[in-house]
Design a protein around this motif. Structure first.
Motif, PDB file in Angstrom:
ATOM      1  N   VAL A 176     -12.711  -3.453  -1.991  1.00  0.00           N
ATOM      2  CA  VAL A 176     -12.358  -2.074  -1.645  1.00  0.00           C
ATOM      3  C   VAL A 176     -11.034  -1.727  -2.306  1.00  0.00           C
ATOM      4  O   VAL A 176     -10.353  -2.583  -2.875  1.00  0.00           O
ATOM      5  CB  VAL A 176     -12.260  -1.875  -0.114  1.00  0.00           C
ATOM      6  CG1 VAL A 176     -13.604  -2.122   0.554  1.00  0.00           C
ATOM      7  CG2 VAL A 176     -11.180  -2.776   0.490  1.00  0.00           C
ATOM      8  N   GLN A 177     -10.662  -0.463  -2.193  1.00  0.00           N
ATOM      9  CA  GLN A 177      -9.349  -0.018  -2.656  1.00  0.00           C
ATOM     10  C   GLN A 177      -8.726   0.814  -1.548  1.00  0.00           C
ATOM     11  O   GLN A 177      -9.300   1.816  -1.119  1.00  0.00           O
ATOM     12  CB  GLN A 177      -9.463   0.809  -3.939  1.00  0.00           C
ATOM     13  CG  GLN A 177      -8.098   1.267  -4.460  1.00  0.00           C
ATOM     14  CD  GLN A 177      -8.027   1.237  -5.970  1.00  0.00           C
ATOM     15  OE1 GLN A 177      -8.670   0.433  -6.627  1.00  0.00           O
ATOM     16  NE2 GLN A 177      -7.230   2.125  -6.527  1.00  0.00           N
ATOM     17  N   VAL A 178      -7.570   0.390  -1.069  1.00  0.00           N
ATOM     18  CA  VAL A 178      -6.881   1.108   0.001  1.00  0.00           C
ATOM     19  C   VAL A 178      -5.441   1.370  -0.424  1.00  0.00           C
ATOM     20  O   VAL A 178      -4.761   0.479  -0.933  1.00  0.00           O
ATOM     21  CB  VAL A 178      -6.923   0.334   1.339  1.00  0.00           C
ATOM     22  CG1 VAL A 178      -8.344   0.260   1.885  1.00  0.00           C
ATOM     23  CG2 VAL A 178      -6.370  -1.058   1.192  1.00  0.00           C
ATOM     24  N   GLY A 179      -5.004   2.577  -0.230  1.00  0.00           N
ATOM     25  CA  GLY A 179      -3.629   2.910  -0.582  1.00  0.00           C
ATOM     26  C   GLY A 179      -3.294   2.627  -2.021  1.00  0.00           C
ATOM     27  O   GLY A 179      -2.151   2.277  -2.343  1.00  0.00           O
ATOM     28  N   GLY A 180      -4.280   2.762  -2.910  1.00  0.00           N
ATOM     29  CA  GLY A 180      -4.040   2.523  -4.328  1.00  0.00           C
ATOM     30  C   GLY A 180      -4.033   1.074  -4.744  1.00  0.00           C
ATOM     31  O   GLY A 180      -3.739   0.764  -5.901  1.00  0.00           O
ATOM     32  N   LEU A 194       0.844  -1.182   0.000  1.00  0.00           N
ATOM     33  CA  LEU A 194       0.000   0.000   0.000  1.00  0.00           C
ATOM     34  C   LEU A 194       0.889   1.244   0.000  1.00  0.00           C
ATOM     35  O   LEU A 194       2.094   1.150   0.182  1.00  0.00           O
ATOM     36  CB  LEU A 194      -0.911   0.004   1.234  1.00  0.00           C
ATOM     37  CG  LEU A 194      -1.782  -1.240   1.455  1.00  0.00           C
ATOM     38  CD1 LEU A 194      -2.749  -0.991   2.612  1.00  0.00           C
ATOM     39  CD2 LEU A 194      -2.534  -1.637   0.206  1.00  0.00           C
ATOM     40  N   SER A 195       0.299   2.399  -0.170  1.00  0.00           N
ATOM     41  CA  SER A 195       1.088   3.631  -0.225  1.00  0.00           C
ATOM     42  C   SER A 195       1.888   3.821   1.055  1.00  0.00           C
ATOM     43  O   SER A 195       1.543   3.291   2.123  1.00  0.00           O
ATOM     44  CB  SER A 195       0.179   4.843  -0.447  1.00  0.00           C
ATOM     45  OG  SER A 195      -0.485   5.188   0.749  1.00  0.00           O
ATOM     46  N   ALA A 196       2.943   4.604   0.947  1.00  0.00           N
ATOM     47  CA  ALA A 196       3.825   4.843   2.090  1.00  0.00           C
ATOM     48  C   ALA A 196       3.151   5.640   3.195  1.00  0.00           C
ATOM     49  O   ALA A 196       3.721   5.798   4.284  1.00  0.00           O
ATOM     50  CB  ALA A 196       5.093   5.573   1.618  1.00  0.00           C
ATOM     51  N   ALA A 197       1.936   6.122   2.958  1.00  0.00           N
ATOM     52  CA  ALA A 197       1.212   6.864   3.985  1.00  0.00           C
ATOM     53  C   ALA A 197       0.756   5.971   5.133  1.00  0.00           C
ATOM     54  O   ALA A 197       0.459   6.455   6.230  1.00  0.00           O
ATOM     55  CB  ALA A 197      -0.006   7.562   3.371  1.00  0.00           C
ATOM     56  N   PHE A 198       0.697   4.651   4.917  1.00  0.00           N
ATOM     57  CA  PHE A 198       0.263   3.738   5.968  1.00  0.00           C
ATOM     58  C   PHE A 198       1.396   3.499   6.957  1.00  0.00           C
ATOM     59  O   PHE A 198       2.457   3.003   6.592  1.00  0.00           O
ATOM     60  CB  PHE A 198      -0.176   2.398   5.370  1.00  0.00           C
ATOM     61  CG  PHE A 198      -1.497   2.456   4.684  1.00  0.00           C
ATOM     62  CD1 PHE A 198      -2.649   2.041   5.334  1.00  0.00           C
ATOM     63  CD2 PHE A 198      -1.606   2.935   3.389  1.00  0.00           C
ATOM     64  CE1 PHE A 198      -3.877   2.099   4.704  1.00  0.00           C
ATOM     65  CE2 PHE A 198      -2.828   2.996   2.751  1.00  0.00           C
ATOM     66  CZ  PHE A 198      -3.967   2.588   3.417  1.00  0.00           C
ATOM     67  N   ARG A 199       1.147   3.868   8.226  1.00  0.00           N
ATOM     68  CA  ARG A 199       2.160   3.707   9.261  1.00  0.00           C
ATOM     69  C   ARG A 199       1.537   3.026  10.486  1.00  0.00           C
ATOM     70  O   ARG A 199       0.342   3.192  10.760  1.00  0.00           O
ATOM     71  CB  ARG A 199       2.732   5.068   9.692  1.00  0.00           C
ATOM     72  CG  ARG A 199       3.308   5.901   8.566  1.00  0.00           C
ATOM     73  CD  ARG A 199       4.381   5.177   7.781  1.00  0.00           C
ATOM     74  NE  ARG A 199       5.430   4.608   8.630  1.00  0.00           N
ATOM     75  CZ  ARG A 199       6.165   3.556   8.318  1.00  0.00           C
ATOM     76  NH1 ARG A 199       5.929   2.898   7.179  1.00  0.00           N
ATOM     77  NH2 ARG A 199       7.094   3.138   9.125  1.00  0.00           N
TER      78      ARG A 199
END
Length: 205
Positions: free
Chosen positions: A144-148, A31-36
């Protein structure tokens, strides 16, 4: 899949499993790097139970927790809403009562101190004190779609301090086999060489 989950959970404790899983998926799947992680050291492996929220309504999150099987990971698509939290202490306590494994939120979490104290692995793209509101809307166990990245119910979630990787359900067995091969090869490499050229990834010229 139980055997695959057992093997992955064993490797999870060794650290950085998400990196090896991404390598096994052709250096993808993240997923995108925004997930922490909400708290340092959080890590989780488990099948996805998906949630599609509606506005700031978090009712479907509680519905997903009630429907999820032991060891599942709640994956929430909040359509980019960051100013209302879809996870907090109440959802954490409800999830622990159901023996769930963790949560991944394309959106915000709150009650970070409580989530950390309770030791429940949560990965999110934001933190906010604002709570979502009940309204009886949203959907559970839908694509669903999460983090692209598209996520289907039953896809495998692998998350640690490096980020979150999704393994499509049809690829789980092959991915576990490849992960095992990669871990063995890397362990042998690190035991036998410190040469910079030898440590270059395969295909790197």
């Amino acid at each position: 899949m139980p055997d695959a989950l057992t093997r992955l959970r064993g490797w999870l404790a060794e650290g950085d499993l998400s990196c090896t899983v991404s390598d096994a998926l052709g250096r993808g799947g993240a997923l995108s790097a925004a997930f922490r992680p909400v708290w340092a050291g959080a890590c989780v492996v488990g099948p996805a139970v998906t949630v599609r929220t509606f506005g700031t309504d978090l009712s479907a999150v509680f519905d997903a927790i009630a429907a999820a099987e032991r060891g599942s990971v709640i994956v929430i698509d909040s359509h980019g809403i960051l100013n209302s939290a879809f996870w907090g202490e109440r959802t954490t306590r409800a999830a622990l009562a159901r023996e769930l494994a963790g949560a991944v939120i394309d959106g915000a979490c709150r009650d970070v101190g409580a989530v950390r104290r309770l030791g429940f692995p949560v990965f999110s793209t934001a933190i906010t004190p604002n709570a979502g509101l009940p309204g009886g809307r949203g959907a559970v166990n839908v694509p669903v779609q999460v983090g692209g990245v598209p996520v289907q119910p039953g896809d495998l979630v692998v998350a640690d301090e490096n980020g979150v990787v999704i393994v499509p359900q049809a690829q789980i067995q092959d991915t576990v086999h490849t992960v095992s091969t990669l871990l063995q090869a890397e362990s042998l490499l690190f035991q036998t060489t410190t040469d910079a050229q030898s440590l270059r990834p395969e295909g790197d010229v």
